[in-house]
Design a protein around this motif. Structure first.
Motif: not given
Ligand code: MET
Ligand SMILES: [Zn+2]
Length: 333
Positions: A1-7, A9-12, A191-199, A227-231
């Motif tokens: 399940m991939g998530l864009g940046g917007q999603e 931030s509201s995942f949790v 997370l950033e370098e590998e473009g990990i797309d799950i939170p 500071s990490c957007k995937q977190v």
């Protein structure tokens, strides 16, 4: 399940809303396998059961689902390619075992859903233990890796497992029992370098209620996660309950991300003598009522247990949270 940046931030927050405002995590995993008779005296610790007793792994996930967990954490805490290779497995076999940890948790969720009429929200969190957990030399709880270990060393150590887990079907990655800030930095960069797309959530461990175990400040560690957007959540695990309140308050000063809390059994609060006493590992409802209320007020919203907590702990937490939810609804009415 991939998530864009917007999603992301509201995942949790979306998940918490579905759960009624607060979510229940599972409890101690490895220690629960041991309670069922598994011998985990091994560098692979709980990951040993992925080889020898996958049915027990599934059983423990199911026990926590029955107890009310909204998040189950996989048996991959100490499952590493390096660790499996040291046991004589090929690289491909090692990768398959890491994927298997997620497959078993997903399968348990399916079995659980099949039994239920309604679908309580349940997420599968893929566990990543620290480099110290892999070393199995105590540095997991000292956070002292020596000067030779850098952020780059840690990224190289974690890279492939994180990629595998990100593509395994898990809903998020749980970086657990993080002992120092260089490892948090390595996770964030990875997370950033590998473009990990799950939170992901970052959870730290402390033995004094002020700093993480290495002595690095919880504020600094939190700001790396912040500071990490995937977190999508930051918190504390495998730490005695008596330290949690102060740590939650410190974390809350640095981030507005949701806070996740899953202490070990530590000691328990005796309501009669008003003292903290050695715990048998069981947490009763009165205890859960007191502490969960305090931790919620301090800002935490996901609650579970770590080492030596059991499905009974999670059942107590789950009851307390649903009582608190229903009294909040009554107050609103
Ligand atoms: C040392 S902390 C261990 C965390 C892991 N999720 C477990 O419960 O086994
Ligand atoms: Zn633990």
């Amino acid at each position: 399940m991939g998530l864009g940046g917007q999603e992301t931030s509201s995942f949790v927050s979306d998940f918490l809303e579905k759960c009624g405002g607060y979510a229940v995590l599972d409890g101690g995993f490895a220690t629960e396998l041991e309670r069922h008779g598994a011998d985990l005296n091994d560098p692979l610790w709980s990951a040993k059961c992925l080889i020898s007793s996958p049915h027990l792994v599934r059983r423990v996930h199911l026990d926590y689902l029955d107890a009310g967990a909204n998040v189950i954490i996989t048996a991959s805490y100490q499952a590493t390619i390096q660790g499996f290779e040291a046991k004589g497995f090929s690289k491909e076999e090692a990768k398959a075992l890491i994927r298997k940890s997620v497959e078993i948790a997903i399968e348990a969720r399916e079995i659980y859903y099949d039994k239920l009429q309604s679908r309580r929200p349940v997420l599968v969190a893929a566990s990543v233990g620290s480099y110290g957990a892999y070393l199995a030399d105590g540095s997991e709880y000292s956070g002292n890796y020596g000067d030779a270990v850098t952020v780059e060393t840690l990224k190289d150590f974690h890279r492939e497992r994180v990629q595998i887990l990100a593509n395994s079907g898990a809903d998020l990655i749980a970086f657990e029992t993080t002992p120092n800030k260089i490892e948090a930095k390595a996770y964030a960069e990875l997370l950033e370098e590998e473009g990990i797309d799950i939170p992901a959530w970052f959870s730290f461990t402390s033995k004094d209620g002020i700093n993480v175990v290495s002595g690095d400040s919880i504020s600094e560690c939190t700001s790396i996660a912040d500071s990490c957007k995937q977190v999508v959540a930051v918190g504390i695990n495998c730490t005695p309950p008596r330290f949690i309140h102060g740590l939650v308050s410190s974390i809350r000063k640095v981030t507005s991300k949701p806070i996740v809390i899953y202490p070990n059994s530590g000691e328990t609060y005796d309501g009669l003598t008003k003292q903290w006493v050695q715990s048998s590992g069981e947490v009763d409802e009165e205890f859960a009522d007191i502490v969960i209320g305090k931790w919620r007020e301090a800002g935490a919203s996901l609650f579970g247990g770590c080492c030596r907590t059991t499905p009974n702990t999670i059942r107590a937490i789950s009851r307390v949270l649903s009582n608190q939810k229903s009294s909040a609804i009554n107050e609103d009415a």
